[in-house]
Write an enzyme that holds these catalytic residues in place. Sequence first.
Site, PDB file in Angstrom:
ATOM      1  N   ARG A   1       5.720 -15.567  -0.508  1.00 13.15           N
ATOM      2  CA  ARG A   1       6.001 -15.881   0.900  1.00 13.15           C
ATOM      3  C   ARG A   1       4.704 -16.327   1.569  1.00 13.15           C
ATOM      4  O   ARG A   1       3.653 -16.326   0.929  1.00 13.15           O
ATOM      5  CB  ARG A   1       6.503 -14.629   1.598  1.00 13.15           C
ATOM      6  CG  ARG A   1       5.514 -13.473   1.399  1.00 13.15           C
ATOM      7  CD  ARG A   1       5.805 -12.288   2.270  1.00 13.15           C
ATOM      8  NE  ARG A   1       5.013 -11.130   1.864  1.00 13.15           N
ATOM      9  CZ  ARG A   1       3.785 -10.892   2.268  1.00 13.15           C
ATOM     10  NH1 ARG A   1       3.158 -11.753   3.060  1.00 13.15           N
ATOM     11  NH2 ARG A   1       3.142  -9.810   1.873  1.00 13.15           N
TER      12      ARG A   1
ATOM     13  N   GLY B   1       0.789  -1.234   0.000  1.00 11.71           N
ATOM     14  CA  GLY B   1       0.000   0.000   0.000  1.00 11.71           C
ATOM     15  C   GLY B   1       0.808   1.264   0.000  1.00 11.71           C
ATOM     16  O   GLY B   1       0.247   2.354   0.023  1.00 11.71           O
TER      17      GLY B   1
ATOM     18  N   ARG C   1      -6.827  -8.716  12.661  1.00 12.13           N
ATOM     19  CA  ARG C   1      -5.493  -8.342  13.121  1.00 12.13           C
ATOM     20  C   ARG C   1      -5.612  -7.360  14.270  1.00 12.13           C
ATOM     21  O   ARG C   1      -6.196  -6.283  14.114  1.00 12.13           O
ATOM     22  CB  ARG C   1      -4.710  -7.676  11.993  1.00 12.13           C
ATOM     23  CG  ARG C   1      -4.557  -8.528  10.766  1.00 12.13           C
ATOM     24  CD  ARG C   1      -3.517  -7.916   9.855  1.00 12.13           C
ATOM     25  NE  ARG C   1      -3.517  -8.549   8.541  1.00 12.13           N
ATOM     26  CZ  ARG C   1      -2.621  -8.308   7.595  1.00 12.13           C
ATOM     27  NH1 ARG C   1      -1.662  -7.427   7.831  1.00 12.13           N
ATOM     28  NH2 ARG C   1      -2.687  -8.914   6.440  1.00 12.13           N
TER      29      ARG C   1
END
Lengths: 488, 173, 535
Positions: free
Chosen positions: A290, A163, A336
């Site tokens: 990843r 971002g 989160r």
Amino acid sequence: MFKRVLVANRGEIACRILRTVHAQGLQAVAVYHHEDRAAPHVQLADAAVRLEADVPSAAYLDQLQIIAAARRAGADAIHPGYGFLSENASFAERVADAGLTFVGPDAEVIRLMGDKVRARAFAAQHGVPVAPSVVESDPGRFAAGAQAIGFPLLVKAAAGGGGKGMRIVRTAAELPESLRVAAAEAQRYFGDGRVYAERYIEQPRHIEVQVLGDGSGNVVHLFERECSLQRRYQKIVEESPAPNLSAALRHAMCDAAVRLASAARYRNAGTVEFVLAPGGEFYFLEMNTRLQVEHPVTEYVLNVDLVAEQLRIAGGGGLSFAQAGLVPRGHAIECRICAEEPEHEFRPATGRIGVLEVPRGPGIRFDGGVRAGQTITPAFDSMLAKLIAYGPSRAEAARTLAEALQRLVLIGVPTNVDYLARVLRHPQFLAGQLHTGFLAQHAQELLPNDVPAELAAATLAALLADPDFCACAFDVPEPHASIGQWRN
Amino acid sequence: MAQLKSRMPYRLQVNGRDAEVDILARRPRLRVRIGPDVYAVAAARERGEKFSFAIDGVPYHGWRCIVGDEVHVRLNGRTHVVRLLRHDPQRAVAALQDEVRASMPGVVVAVHCESGQALAAGDRLLTLESMKLQMTLLASHEGTVAQVHVAPEAVFERGALLVSFTRQERRNP
Amino acid sequence: MKPLESAVRTSSAEFRRRYAHNQALAAQLRARQDAARHARPARDLERLATQGKLLPRERLQRLLDPGTPFLELSTLAANLAYGGESPGASCITGIGVVSGREVLVHADDPTVKGGAWYPLTVKKIVRALDIAIENRLPVVHLCDSAGGQLQLQSALFPDRYMAGRIFRNQSVLSKMGVQQLALVFGHCTAGGAYVPALSDYNVIVRGTGAVFLGGPPLVKAATGEVVSADELGGCDLHTRISGTCDYPAADEEEAIRIGREIVAQWERQPKWRLPEQAAEAPLMDPDELYGIIPDDIKQTFDMREVMARILDGSRFHEYKPAYGTTLICGFAHLWGYRVGILANNGILFNDSAIKGAHFIELCNQNNTPLLFLQNITGYMVGREYEAAGITKDGAKMIMAQTCSHVPKLTLMCHGSFGAGNYGMCGRAFDGRLLFSWPNHQIAVMGGEQAAGTLAEVKLRQLQRTGAAADPAQMRQLREATLKAYEEQTSAYYSTSELWDDGILDPVDTRNALGIALSAALNAPAGVPGNGVFRF
């Protein structure tokens, strides 16, 4: 298969990886900066090596020190986690040169996908839809290309991600200035000032597909995740499967992801990210070479351990399942938990965790990297932990997660826990009406609502911790306490 | 009671908004006024992070931790921040010191402030040397320098006036 | 312990007449107290406001723990002195709770002539500190006084129990280990400067507080030096340079906050006695006291009816009920504390006097505080009683009462005449606190009796010289005597002169005695022992 794995990371992901390393019967080595010396990941490992650096986060970016630490501790593999060095091709190369196993893809694939311009071209080459875009270094040709695509445009850094270095340009007049600023930002953040522009989709959904490859062209997908709920361009609520997604669209996106990964002869875990427009068109965004932060939701609905798969593939064991064997069941949602103040534009917060009580129960998973008494500083990322819930339906998963958030006690440093609980109860969320502007659009409705009786209770709880108030409330002797307010 | 205006309530802020609390009675129940409302409280004095009590018969329990002047309270699935506004005795002490005088004889090594300068607590004023020791004088409170009475290399006696601050306004109660 | 039974008929004419009378007395008491506490010339209140000062009662209210009682002592001190110039004797004293501790508060009243000390002011402050010493009560002084009233200095300065006694008492309190705090809100001049200086801790308000042995006018007169009050002895000088004052405060509220925090640090001394059981409200309504107390000093009432409306659960364990029935003796509880009661129910005879003496001994043996409920016109007189040794028996009661080592409290319920006052722990006998009701009267003998006696003495005198008695002169003598007695025997006169620690509205009695008893039990009992009883 290797015997000792060094986890080149910290916080919740280091703890999570360490858990699987142990579960696989392997030994784990942690690395840490002095500021992290009391962190949980250091305590969980079999051995820990201290890294020296003036700036704490720089320690986890110090390739030579980390490799030296691996050697010294007798580790034969390095798992980079996410962030830090996980998508650093030269690190992957150095690890291989040192005779150690890098738990992740090959360096050239990391390099390919790390360059957003090359990655787009590669995707387009292999039949993966890409958003109309402009990649030109000459400003005049850039402007012409931009006119051709049409506005609004999203200008992005070629070497970027997460971002950063992105700007929305709505008119041709704004374009030159926006390009200049974006290029300067890109240079500053990523050391590479190249920018490109794509058609900007309003109210897009962010859908990504998890893939695993064995490096020989065999790739399976582990279905999709929805990651549209973002603030500051960062995801804070993710789920699998994506709600309100047709089987055809799901199929098309997963296929495209597999196509891309096989073409790259992808090895190990990766995620292909797409932008889904309201009209049903989807475009390749980027590929992350990843493990992703939000991988637990995939693990829940498919009952797999992705880190175990990563280790297996890195050890030469290939894929442990075929595509047909992967059947998603139920629904999982993750949020989160970050040290921040939602009511102040989500600005990151610092402080000391006074109390940490983790909710437990069926269908609840808490991936944390902090403990009570730990000081949260600006040195590291503000994410403290992830709370994931699973249920047979989306509604139940949301309810379980909201309740778990309410039962979670993490106080002493401001967090977004209560904000997340409000998101999970929002009718539009429950209806699955998601897009990347959701949190901004519903900002007013997501403000806290104070109940006077509860405010009174909180006030009292605070006062009862004050010795002066307690002395006044409890220490007045008899008969004065019984007589009360009285004058003769 | 006519003396309602003579109460000295506990002043605090709850989630950023001002509030006042008064103890009204202790028997048969502790009665407390929080804001405009009066509550009957069944609570015992207990230290520690866990709390439990009842207000008007409704039980509450949860967790709290102290962060400086704030208490972070978690109950009913929400975290609240309560800040107790206490008096700071240092304020009255600091306000007294409109003059900085030498506590022993010495010589001025350096001057770090000037007349008219607004200073915060801890800002440097002067560096002096006495008895073969150098020390730097710091502002003990925020204020505006009225005048610096010495210059570098000036020799001074004990009690000499070094720096004077603009006199603080007397607070009205 | 059985509750007392009541024979009072609340519908009777006598009850209703007495009720109206006593309720009016109580209303009058409240009105006079309100005036003494609050009525001040507007300019005095304005002056305080312009100085940025709180009123003394505002300071007091902020000092005390919220939702706690305050037992104010001698509210009407000096009400019949100095032409009414000194309401409350220019100061406020009382027992209250600060930071959970029982303390004695003494506050100057700057709304009365700048808080200047009159002779009765000094007497009131000395009395307050005597109470602190005898009961081991920590003291908080709220200082704001212009100093002694110079015109009346001969009545407030030189003698043993005058102004110096305040400072002597402060020193004794300190030696005893009983803490004192002074909050300096205004001037502490001359002797008054010793109040904060002799307090263990003191706080001074910046700008208005000042401590000096000589104020600016005196300094100018003495040496010609011109100096302001603040420069001479203000906050800066005393907190930074002289060290006379401990804590500077930016304003009055801050001074009080600091004061409360200081008191909160004080070690809590253990009480000599704790309540034995939970408190129990009387079964009978204290409001009925208005209908029980007579509307005439010569009328009697059954003291048991009073006791039933004051004691816990109206319960009473009577000692020796069949003997000496004009003195009721027995055990009861007041706010959970065990007490021994001696209550007059008629005049004292030989048997009641020695029963009283014996009961006092029992209470001393039992570590039980004594509560004397007085309504006594005197001992029985006459040859028969003298021959039986009533003087000796009265002496024994006085000896036992004086030598008591347990705390004593006295309540003047109606009359207190003559020697009966002594045995029943009158003012001279070191009771910890002594209160009276508005209907109370006190004198060496009743007014009528005195007028009669004086007339008798005058007649005999005239007979000796052979002169004739002039009826008009005799009538004038009688009226003058009666008038003087009427004025000087009233509870208001008595409280004005500080012969008591305050007049109570009868319905306030239970609370007042409870607070008094709790305060008294902070001091351990004295040394047991008696003098010689003349048997």
